[in-house]
Design a protein around this motif. Sequence first.
Motif, PDB file in Angstrom:
ATOM      1  N   MET A 122     -10.816  -8.494  -7.176  1.00 38.51           N
ATOM      2  CA  MET A 122      -9.594  -8.360  -6.387  1.00 38.51           C
ATOM      3  C   MET A 122      -9.802  -7.519  -5.140  1.00 38.51           C
ATOM      4  O   MET A 122     -10.617  -6.602  -5.133  1.00 38.51           O
ATOM      5  CB  MET A 122      -8.501  -7.677  -7.218  1.00 38.51           C
ATOM      6  N   CYS A 123      -9.021  -7.833  -4.138  1.00 43.69           N
ATOM      7  CA  CYS A 123      -8.829  -6.979  -2.981  1.00 43.69           C
ATOM      8  C   CYS A 123      -7.462  -6.338  -3.171  1.00 43.69           C
ATOM      9  O   CYS A 123      -6.450  -7.038  -3.221  1.00 43.69           O
ATOM     10  CB  CYS A 123      -8.858  -7.801  -1.689  1.00 43.69           C
ATOM     11  N   LEU A 124      -7.459  -5.023  -3.342  1.00 40.42           N
ATOM     12  CA  LEU A 124      -6.216  -4.283  -3.481  1.00 40.42           C
ATOM     13  C   LEU A 124      -5.893  -3.626  -2.144  1.00 40.42           C
ATOM     14  O   LEU A 124      -6.791  -3.170  -1.442  1.00 40.42           O
ATOM     15  CB  LEU A 124      -6.362  -3.194  -4.550  1.00 40.42           C
ATOM     16  N   GLN A 125      -4.622  -3.575  -1.816  1.00 46.97           N
ATOM     17  CA  GLN A 125      -4.207  -3.028  -0.530  1.00 46.97           C
ATOM     18  C   GLN A 125      -3.043  -2.074  -0.712  1.00 46.97           C
ATOM     19  O   GLN A 125      -2.145  -2.328  -1.519  1.00 46.97           O
ATOM     20  CB  GLN A 125      -3.794  -4.177   0.385  1.00 46.97           C
ATOM     21  N   GLY A 126      -3.066  -0.981   0.039  1.00 44.10           N
ATOM     22  CA  GLY A 126      -1.962  -0.041   0.006  1.00 44.10           C
ATOM     23  C   GLY A 126      -2.340   1.249   0.700  1.00 44.10           C
ATOM     24  O   GLY A 126      -3.441   1.388   1.230  1.00 44.10           O
ATOM     25  N   GLU A 127      -1.431   2.201   0.684  1.00 46.74           N
ATOM     26  CA  GLU A 127      -1.691   3.505   1.291  1.00 46.74           C
ATOM     27  C   GLU A 127      -2.793   4.204   0.502  1.00 46.74           C
ATOM     28  O   GLU A 127      -2.707   4.320  -0.720  1.00 46.74           O
ATOM     29  CB  GLU A 127      -0.423   4.356   1.296  1.00 46.74           C
ATOM     30  N   ASN A 128      -3.831   4.621   1.225  1.00 44.98           N
ATOM     31  CA  ASN A 128      -4.964   5.307   0.599  1.00 44.98           C
ATOM     32  C   ASN A 128      -5.442   4.575  -0.656  1.00 44.98           C
ATOM     33  O   ASN A 128      -5.623   5.169  -1.722  1.00 44.98           O
ATOM     34  CB  ASN A 128      -4.616   6.760   0.286  1.00 44.98           C
ATOM     35  N   ALA A 129      -5.655   3.266  -0.512  1.00 46.10           N
ATOM     36  CA  ALA A 129      -5.965   2.389  -1.646  1.00 46.10           C
ATOM     37  C   ALA A 129      -7.200   2.815  -2.424  1.00 46.10           C
ATOM     38  O   ALA A 129      -7.211   2.710  -3.651  1.00 46.10           O
ATOM     39  CB  ALA A 129      -6.117   0.945  -1.164  1.00 46.10           C
ATOM     40  N   VAL A 130      -8.235   3.291  -1.745  1.00 49.24           N
ATOM     41  CA  VAL A 130      -9.464   3.666  -2.451  1.00 49.24           C
ATOM     42  C   VAL A 130      -9.176   4.809  -3.419  1.00 49.24           C
ATOM     43  O   VAL A 130      -9.475   4.724  -4.618  1.00 49.24           O
ATOM     44  CB  VAL A 130     -10.592   4.048  -1.460  1.00 49.24           C
ATOM     45  N   ALA A 131      -8.591   5.880  -2.928  1.00 55.81           N
ATOM     46  CA  ALA A 131      -8.305   7.050  -3.763  1.00 55.81           C
ATOM     47  C   ALA A 131      -7.281   6.710  -4.847  1.00 55.81           C
ATOM     48  O   ALA A 131      -7.422   7.127  -6.004  1.00 55.81           O
ATOM     49  CB  ALA A 131      -7.808   8.204  -2.906  1.00 55.81           C
ATOM     50  N   LYS A 132      -6.263   5.950  -4.490  1.00 64.08           N
ATOM     51  CA  LYS A 132      -5.229   5.588  -5.458  1.00 64.08           C
ATOM     52  C   LYS A 132      -5.826   4.751  -6.586  1.00 64.08           C
ATOM     53  O   LYS A 132      -5.545   4.986  -7.763  1.00 64.08           O
ATOM     54  CB  LYS A 132      -4.093   4.830  -4.781  1.00 64.08           C
ATOM     55  N   ASN A 133      -6.681   3.776  -6.245  1.00 62.62           N
ATOM     56  CA  ASN A 133      -7.303   2.944  -7.266  1.00 62.62           C
ATOM     57  C   ASN A 133      -8.159   3.792  -8.199  1.00 62.62           C
ATOM     58  O   ASN A 133      -8.141   3.612  -9.411  1.00 62.62           O
ATOM     59  CB  ASN A 133      -8.134   1.832  -6.623  1.00 62.62           C
ATOM     60  N   ARG A 134      -8.914   4.725  -7.641  1.00 68.04           N
ATOM     61  CA  ARG A 134      -9.789   5.567  -8.466  1.00 68.04           C
ATOM     62  C   ARG A 134      -8.958   6.438  -9.410  1.00 68.04           C
ATOM     63  O   ARG A 134      -9.335   6.662 -10.558  1.00 68.04           O
ATOM     64  CB  ARG A 134     -10.715   6.384  -7.582  1.00 68.04           C
TER      65      ARG A 134
END
Length: 141
Positions: A75-87
Amino acid sequence: MAIEQTFSIIKPNAMKKNAIGDIISMFEANGLKIAAAKVTILSKSKAEEFYAEHKERPFFGELVSFMTSGPVTIMCLQGENAVAKNREIMGATDPKKAAVGTVRAKFGDNVGENAVHGSDSTASAARELALFFEKHEICNV
């Protein structure tokens, strides 16, 4: 805050548990949108290319074998500060050390079969997304 895109994989063990919907719901409930997704089976060469940074480590062969053992959802996830939020949503690499309520705490089995992968930086996200998606497949949500 910056809108970012990050890369995510739901790994074979979580796929076997039929946890796809639950995991995606966790991403969406925390403000990430799915900009692109597909279910695939990784070839050995694609898995080796993806995990090339671990090639000299003793677990490399086992990792490649696991990641090619069944379907994955990329998946490609998108959002505010997506990298940190996903982690944050994924939790610690070791499911036993992951915070309660995180993806890995709920669905991970061990350090190697920890249910999900997520990019560790925007640079990694760009590289990983380019490895698995064509530009036209990723939309801006």
